[in-house]
Each structure stands twice: as structure tokens, then as C-alpha cells.
Design an enzyme around this catalytic site. Sequence first.
Site: not given
Lengths: 418, 282, 186
Positions: C131, C150-152
Amino acid sequence: MSGHSTYNPTNPVMKWVDDRLPLPRLMYDSFVSYPVPRNLNYWYTFGGILMIMMVSQIITGIVLVMHYTPHVDMAFDSVEHIRRNVNFGNVLQKWHAVGASFFFIAVYIHIARGMYYGSYKAPREILWMLGVAIFLIMMATGFMGYVLPWGQMSFWGAKVITNLFSAVPFFGEAIVTWLWGGFSVDNATLQRFFSLHYLLPFVLVGVVILHVWALHVTGQGNPTGVEVKSGQDTLAFTPFATVKDAFALSVFFIVFTAFVFFAPDYLGHSINYEEANPLVTPEHIVPEWYYLPFYAILRAVPDKLLGVVAMFGSILVWFILPWLDTSKVRSATYRPIFKQLFWLLMIDFFILGVVGANPPEGWWITVGQIATVYYFAHFLILLPLVGLLETPKPLPSSISDAVLAKNADKQPAAQPAE
Amino acid sequence: MKTTKTLLAAIALGTSLVLGGTAAVAAGKQKNAEDISFSFEGVFGNFDRAQLQRGFLVYKEVCAACHSLDQMSYRNLAQPGGPELSVDQVKAIAAESTVMDGPDSEGEMVERPGLPADKFASPFPNREAAMAANGGAYPVDLSLITKKREGFHFPWYVSPFIKLVKGNGGPEYVRSVLMGYEEPPAEAAKDAPEGKSYNPYFSAGPWISMAPPLSEDAVEYADGTKASVEQMSTDVAAFLTWAGEPKMEQRKSMGFQVVLYLVILSLLLFLTKKRVWGREPH
Amino acid sequence: MSTAEAPDEDRRDFLYIATGAVGAVGAAALAIPLIDQMNPSASVLALASIEVDLSPIEVGQSITVKWRGNPVIIRHRTAKEIEEAKAVNIADLPDPIARNANVADGSEATDVNRVVDGKEQYLVQMGVCTHLGCVPIGNEGEYDGWFCPCHGSHYDTAGRIRKGPAPENLPVPEYKYLSDAKIQIG
């Protein structure tokens, strides 16, 4: 910048921009339609050369910072890393180091030209004084830059020059400790010099912009010293000055690159390839060649404080040069005695340089002292006197007259200018 | 302009006269290095690969016992413009050294054989150890020896011109020091410092802490060249010059292109300038 | 004569064009060193390969090594993890491509294409979330693999993206076995 603008954009985009932000107009008026005297010789191309050298130093400097480490343990090795490992690093590093020398070669020629043709005289006093400020900033920048590779001469040069400030009465020691951020030239010193070496060039750019601004207000001087009187006397900056400057720049760069690629170490000191060692002083501490005349003045005076005063005074005296020169005539071309004094000053300055490069022993001291006395006498005594006593040659009535007379001399069977 | 030309001519003449004289006046006590012609001198001079390979052998077998070469990595030996050993040769040479690496997952430092990416192994762990092992004298790092030492010392009025042509004499210095050991003159021998040898070429001389390092056939050259002291001195001086600037050949060839380009550009600009200015009196 | 007037009739003159062209070529050439100096230097390139000994890694353990400045995760997978990874239907994967530098481009993201055949207990992959570059945490997430905090993003036991914003499977760097339990990355 003065007078009306002749800019009349045909391109609609340029017109759209110009109506909102007259940057295209500024550029056009400054670098295209700007009138320059038609009789400028090649000595007048060094302003443009200096501009390019400044940009070249800034660009290569920014690039070197991408690889350099300002720390006493790593600075020397990081410069070697640049020379050995970074792509084109050997050329970029030398371009910057040799570039400093050629920047100074150009600025010395530029200053000498100003002195010869009386470029400092009214109404160009501020233009001249900004130039002196530029020179001082260049000297400070060059000095701090030379410390960064952290060789033996870097270290000891830094130590000797910062120690100059210990001559200040009462506060000397405190000032030096403050400059160093410690009790010797050390990591704190290196890091602040690095910071300032990166900052000062941008200050320099600012002062150069003022310098060019002042130039465009008063207009260019010229070898006759007679002001521009009509359109007959001038040519458009582009293409005339542009192509002439470009040619001069290209020739200057032949010499410059010849040194960068074929004698990259010639203008430096061998001993600076030895990493700084605070415990061992090199046999002769010599600054870079472009400081030598001033270094000689420093050493010519036996007193520490007075030596420092003399050294700074030798540059600061340029600030009042416009008022020291009492002559009504600008150009040395029409001032027979001044012309000889000018060349004597050049020889004196050269002698000071040689003295600065040699150890202060024996007769070098005497020569240095005589040359120093003459240097100040030139500015403080001879210049004011000769302006009053000298009978100048008759001036041409205008620049175009002077040009026509010169051309007629060249070809007695005067063809009208083709 | 005319005066400048005359002046330059006079300077050139003066320089050649001084150079022509055999008595090269040494400025200090250090004797001028013998000026020989190396293949890498001049605008077009390049290194002699075989000589660099021989010089590396001398460094490895003799100098490296005491002297480090901190700025060099083994991989440099294979790069273009150097001795140009093969990658396999370099791997083998690197593997002969031991590198302290780690810490590993146990927190221990581990020793492993060297890799081409490693720096040349230093004979001593630090400066103090080096001095202790050498009777208090520090065996200087050789990476930049030919750049930082000067072999030629001339009077101030000719020195700038000679150096422009001949450089600082660093390679010649190394060569002369290595083959310049001699019996001290009787006068000097009286107060000879203990454990030092007499070498008039040494920059901090004439007494040098390094005992004569080279003797006939101290190394065996793979190419069959006779390993005389002079031959080894010359070879290792060339090798150390390369080590001082491994990209010298690239610099020179690039410089040739740049200068040639600028000459052409200048000619064109000159013609353009003449054309543009032709119609205007100036 | 107006001084601001360029010599018009000469404008197309060959000389002017030649000079301009040569000047432009020079300016362009000047950009080469200024750009290339930012590429990896010789010393960085020389460090581009490392050797790792796999024998100390116990079953169910992972180690992280640094390669080219990035973490490389090496996991000694349990039989259960391998089984889980093999059981996945490729069609269900958000990214059906192996992303393995050692197999042909565009190969299917089967478990065997993520490892070296016969050495499937060792999974070697970059610990860099596809990502935005964070380092995923091991033994976390809904698929028993890795989870990027960080963003799953959730990765499975073969390092394939299963859920979350990451677009691709964790890349497998170029590596080869030097001996039974020793690999060279890069």
C-alpha cells in the site's frame, strides 16, 4: 527598468501573464531590449560570466550536499566517497572546488575593470558598494567552504582565520570561543560552517539582484566613461551583448574545464588530502590563492590587532573609493597618470599575493610591508591627489563619436560602416 | 595585450632555462624526487594495467603488513580504469581477509571472510595499536599518499609553472622514498637516531622510521618481470596513484570531450558574434 | 537605424541554427551528471546482495534481515500455515499474481509460486506493505499471516493480500539457495 517599456507581447499567453504579473516584461526589458553602450569591450563580459559561475557553484554545491556528511569523523571520508563512488562525483566535486577559484578569477577581473574605467563614480556609487559587499560575502563563503573537506589545511586555515577575532580588545577570547562553539575548531565549528556555507550563497544571490537592479537604473558604464547620450550610442542587449557574453563565457569555460579535468588539484594544497589532525600543524599554513594578497597585508603589520584592522581595511577602503577618487573623468583611457597608477596597483597586488604564498621570513617581510604601505597609499593618498593634479586627455563628445574615430584609425581609407 | 604576450614568453623562457639546468634547487632539506615519466602523466596518459597489477602485488605482499588503504574496497580492483582484475580474482583476494561483522542474533560479533564490497582490511585495529607495533611511528594510510605528498620543491618563482606541467610529484615521491635509502653521510651518522634509517627523499627526513621495505625479489611477479627494487618501487607508486584517484581515466576522457565541445561551441559563437555585430560599428 | 532591431534577414541563417543547436546539446548533456549523481553510488550497488543462514530459524519463527535498506521477512512456516496457504482458491485472491522475482512474470499466486519448490517451509518476502510502504506485523490479522497497522491490510500465510487497501501481494525478492540452508538475496 527605468524609462518606458517597449515590451509588446504577441503571444496571447505571455500577454495574459504580463497583464497580471509583469514578469515577462521585466525579463524583456532587462535582458532583451535593455540598451548597452556599443563600445563595451570583452572586459565587460565578466559580469555575465560571474552570474553563470554563481549559478554553477550553487547547483554543484546543492548536489554535493546530497552526499556530504558534516561531521568531524566522516567529513573527510564522505568527500572521498563522492570522488570515488558517487556517479560523476569526481567531476562534480572538482567542478565546485576549482569553480571557486575561477569564480574569484572572474571577480578580480571584474573589480579591476571597474577600477580602470572608473565604474564606481557617480551615479554608480551604490552599484559599486553592493559589489564590494558581494566580494566580502564571496570571501566568507569561500573560506567556510574550504573548511568542509576537513583536511589539514581546512582545519588549520579555519583555526588561524577564526583566531583573527581574538585580536578584538577585551572580548577577543570570548568571540573566538563563541565562533568555535568550543575551545578549538571542532565538530560544532564544522557544522555551523556547513550551515553558513549553504546559507550565504543565497544571501549572495539577493545582493547580486540588488547589484543588477542598481546597474539597470544607472545604465552600463563604458570604456570612454562618457554617459550614453542618444540611441546612437547603444545596442540592444539581445542579440548583441548576449552573443558576445556567450562567446566570452564559452572561452572562459575552456580554461575552467581544462583545469577541472586535467589539473584538478593544481589550485589546491596537497596537504589537504591529509585528514585534519588537531595535534599536528602543517609546516606552512597558506590560505587559498585568492586570499593571499590580504593574508600578506595581515602579516605585514607586526601588531596583532592592527594587522587584522589592516587586512579588513584593505577591502573596506573600496567602499569609499567613489569619494577618494577626485577626478571628474571616469576612464583611465583619458587619464595618463592614473592609468600608470592603476597598473602599479595591479603589480603591487600581485606582489602581495606572492608574499602571502611565502613564509614570512627574511626579505619577504620587508617586501610585504612596502607593498602594503603602497597599497594603502594608492587609495588614500595618490588617488585623491592625482585627481586634482592630473590633466586629462580630451574626452570624445559621445560614445558613437569615439567608436567612429577608432574605426577611422583602424582603416585610414575609411569605408563607411557596412 | 602585446606586453602580456611578451611577459608570458619571458616567463616561459625563464622556466625552461631553470628546468634545463641539472641542479634542481631543493627549497628545504628534502631532496627532490627523481623525475621519471609514468604512463598516467599528461592529458592523455592512462594507467598501465600490468603495472597496476604488479603494484598491487607489492602493496599486498609488502606495504599491507603495516600500511592501511582505508579508502579502497576490494571491488575497486575490478572496476574499469584500474588493475581490472576479474571478479573471481577479486572475490578470492577479498576472501583472504577477515572481516569483523555483526552483531548476530546472539549479540556476538562474528568473523567472516571478506567480500568484494568490503574495505581493504587494515593491518591494525586503530592508530594507537599501529604506533605501538611500530616503535611509536604511525604507518601512514596510503590511500591518498601520492596526492598529499609532494616530490618536487622548486624556488617560488618557477614552482607554479613546473607544477602546472609536472604536478606535485607525488608518485615520484613514493618511488624515490622506497628506493632512496642510503648510507648516511659521516657528519649525519654521528647523531643517528636509534632504529631509524637515512633517506634524503623523505618529507620529514632525512631520518625515517620505516626500515628499507623492499629488497631484490621481495615479490614474485606473475608476468615474469624481474622484481628489482626500482621496478617494485615504480610499480607500487603507480598502483598508489591509481588508489588515490581510481576514476582518473574516466575524468580525463570526459575532459577531452568537454573541452573539444567547448572549443567547437566557442568557434561557432565567435562566428555568430561576428555576424551579429558585423553591421554595427563598435 | 533602430538599435533594438535584430538582423531579420539572417534569422534562418545556418550559422545561427548550428550555434543554437550545439549550445542546446551542451545544456542537455550538462543535465546528465546532475541527474545521474542521485542514482545509487558504486558503494551502494556493491552491497546489493547479502547471504542469510536459515538453519537457526525454528519452525514457526520469523527473522527480519535488511537488504537494500528494506526489511526482508524470512519465515519458517508450520505445516498448518502451509496447508492454509495451499487451500486458498486463487480466484478469490484480490491479487492473483505471484509477485515473485524468481518465477515468470504474471505467474499465478499459488503457494508454490511464492516459495522455492521443495523448500516451501521457508517464505522469503519483502516486509514492505504494497500500500504505502509500512512494515507489516507477523502472526497478526484475520488470515494468520501479516497485518499492516498503518491502514489495515491483511496478508495470509503466503504473504498474499486478502483484505484491506494494499493492491498487491508482498513481493518476493530475487534469491537463490547457495546450500541446503543458506540463501543469497539479490
